[in-house]
Design an enzyme around this catalytic site. Structure first.
Site, PDB file in Angstrom:
ATOM      1  N   THR A 361       0.831  -1.215   0.000  1.00 28.75           N
ATOM      2  CA  THR A 361       0.000   0.000   0.000  1.00 28.75           C
ATOM      3  C   THR A 361       0.869   1.270   0.000  1.00 28.75           C
ATOM      4  OG1 THR A 361      -1.613  -1.178   1.294  1.00 28.75           O
ATOM      5  CG2 THR A 361      -1.799   1.206   1.288  1.00 28.75           C
ATOM      6  N   VAL A 362       0.340   2.334  -0.596  1.00 21.52           N
ATOM      7  CA  VAL A 362       1.017   3.630  -0.514  1.00 21.52           C
ATOM      8  C   VAL A 362       0.054   4.636   0.094  1.00 21.52           C
ATOM      9  CG1 VAL A 362       2.579   3.194  -2.434  1.00 21.52           C
ATOM     10  CG2 VAL A 362       0.390   4.315  -2.890  1.00 21.52           C
TER      11      VAL A 362
END
Length: 541
Positions: A361-362
């Site tokens: 995830t970012v």
């Protein structure tokens, strides 16, 4: 002449400082993406445009965590409205897939790789929805920096390179079992048989073409045009379940954010199917306690016990909201929080869910000089997601369906058109109706635990945003097992063990999440911080 050094070796501790600015700020885990967002601000864009540009760049610059097949969530503060808006960009399971089908294929749970865990990607739709409702610049202009990075290439950052290499090992095994599907991952992400090293250039013309087509059509091509046709054809050719009709029926959904008041501050999250409510439930349990000092055994013990109780409820009840049998109001009620608080004693609990009906995830954040702010998170879930890459497009699909259960008595059971329990959660802080700012800590099931620790570091222990991110973290992983970072206070771990906690000290910090913060003071000055456990930066103007 070329210098010889190890970009992943740091013999001495270093210290980041908080960053101040006034005209605009973008924080994320990849410096080039943050700078692209900042450039959009300088060209007349607002915080929403900057967030979209940064998110699009991240699909190219940090493909280990997200891609064009990602989902996305956003909390958007619009200063002129003095209002926080929520966007749910998660997608449902294909209409051709259900729990019985997966069981008939010999699986006891939804697998992590291949077509089965793929849900309809929501990120391109989320970008377009944000741009249409709140953006200032043309959508094509906002997406173009990402296409340029994909077309011209860029030097890969150190931690991304390390994660990229680790992912290849897992996909090698998958390719041996099903080369028809997984060969395309290697063509895009491991050309010439290897992943890029730190500082090595990588580019993807397929990504560039898809990004420009998404930009030119405001994402219509992805869901109802040429890209959708390519996805449909490859899925049918290789035994997948997603069809063009699944894509045609999808659009990101505007939702009302949810919150609790924690010691005078409102902490905001996206409602289910995301598990941001877990952080709110844990904070609700803790809000009547007086925590004067962070690094005390009792402080950590009560944090851990509250999180265990909240997570046990979340994993039992969170699902697509259309199928939930308990409400957000029930889960966040004062009465239920009090009943859960009463369960915390002087020894470690074996957590079980309660009954609230009785009463990979970012992450990025952005802000502009007008006071608009965005908390945005985007993810393929585990590294590179499902490993399914559509030939000629650069689209790597998520594996979000892995969070479904196959237990048909559970609300989160896999079914056609249903959204899964979702781990990505943007956070936001307000006080007295005014924005303090966006925050987030990405990383699977660490996320609500990271939110709780960052909020308490900020509100209870008065830490500046960089200190709040730097502080050693803990993570509950199940039962009584708690993982802590190497820098976690040794004496506290010894005392937690005596209280019944099973403590594991992790050498690798990557499992403890990667956060970003932007706070705004009353004079409009922005102060930002970025995660020391990532390649991140604060880009400021």
């Amino acid at each position: 002449m070329q210098l010889s050094f190890d970009p992943l070796k740091y013999s001495y501790p270093s210290q980041r400082k908080v960053i101040y600015g006034r005209n605009g700020m973008v924080c994320t885990s990849q410096p080039l993406a943050a700078q692209a967002g900042l450039e959009i601000l300088k060209k007349g864009g607002n915080a929403i445009d900057a967030a979209i540009a940064t998110a699009a760049c991240m699909t190219v610059l940090e493909p280990t965590s997200n891609g064009l097949g990602s989902d996305a969530f956003a909390l958007v503060w619009i200063q002129s409205d003095s209002k926080l808006y929520g966007l749910n960009g998660s997608g449902p399971a294909p209409m051709l897939l259900n729990s019985q089908k997966v069981k008939s294929l010999g699986f006891g749970e939804v697998p992590q790789k291949g077509w089965i865990p793929v849900t309809v990607p929501g990120a391109p739709s989320a970008w377009a929805a944000l741009s249409k409702r709140f953006g200032k610049l043309p959508f094509e202009q906002v997406i173009e920096p990402a296409a340029v990075y994909a077309e011209e290439g860029y030097p890969v950052s150190p931690i991304t390179a390390s994660n990229w290499s680790a992912a290849q090992q897992g996909f090698e095994k998958a390719r041996k079992m099903n080369p028809e599907i997984f060969t395309h991952w290697f063509e895009v992400f491991a050309p010439n048989g290897k992943t890029p090293a730190p500082g090595e250039l990588w580019r993807s013309l397929e990504h560039a073409r898809s990004l420009r087509e998404i930009a030119a059509t405001c994402a219509e091509s992805f869901y109802r045009g040429d890209i959708a046709d390519k996805i449909d054809a490859f899925s049918q050719q290789t035994g997948g379940y997603i069809r063009k009709q699944d894509l045609e029926n999808y659009q990101a959904e505007w939702v009302e954010p949810i919150s609790i008041c924690y010691k005078g501050f409102n902490v905001w999250e996206i409602p289910p199917n995301g598990h941001g409510i877990v952080a709110l439930m844990a904070l609700n349990i803790l809000k009547n306690d007086n925590f004067a000092t962070r690094d005390l055994t009792d402080t950590f013990h009560r944090q851990i016990e509250a999180m265990k109780l909240a997570f046990s409820d979340g994993q039992r009840y969170i699902a697509d909201p259309r199928f939930m049998k308990v409400s957000v109001e029930q889960l966040l009620s004062e009465q239920y929080a009090a009943s859960r608080r009463a369960l915390i004693g002087s020894s470690a609990l074996s957590p079980e869910h309660g009954d609230p009906r009785c009463g990979g995830t970012v992450y990025l954040c952005s802000a502009d000089k007008e006071g608009n702010m965005v908390s945005f998170i985007q993810s393929n879930y585990r590294g590179f997601g499902s490993g399914v890459v559509v030939p000629g497009t650069g689209i790597a699909f998520n594996d979000r369906g892995n969070n479904f259960t196959l237990n048909e008595e559970m609300e989160n059971c896999l079914a056609p058109g249903k959204k899964p329990y979702h781990t990505i959660i943007p956070g936001f802080l307000t006080k007295d109706g005014n924005a303090i700012g966006p925050f987030g800590v990405m990383g699977g099931f660490m996320q609500p635990q990271g939110h709780l620790q960052v909020v308490m570091n900020t509100v209870d222990f008065h830490m500046n945003p960089q200190e709040a991110l730097d502080a050693p973290r803990w993570q509950w992983t199940g039962g009584k097992e708690i993982h802590v970072e190497r820098s976690f206070p040794f004496a506290v771990t010894e005392e937690l063990v005596r209280m019944g906690h099973k403590i594991v000290v992790d050498v690798d910090p990557s499992g403890f999440g990667r956060g970003q913060i932007i706070w705004r003071n009353g004079d409009g000055v922005l102060v930002g911080a970025t995660e020391p456990r990532a390649d991140g930066t604060v880009a400021v103007w």
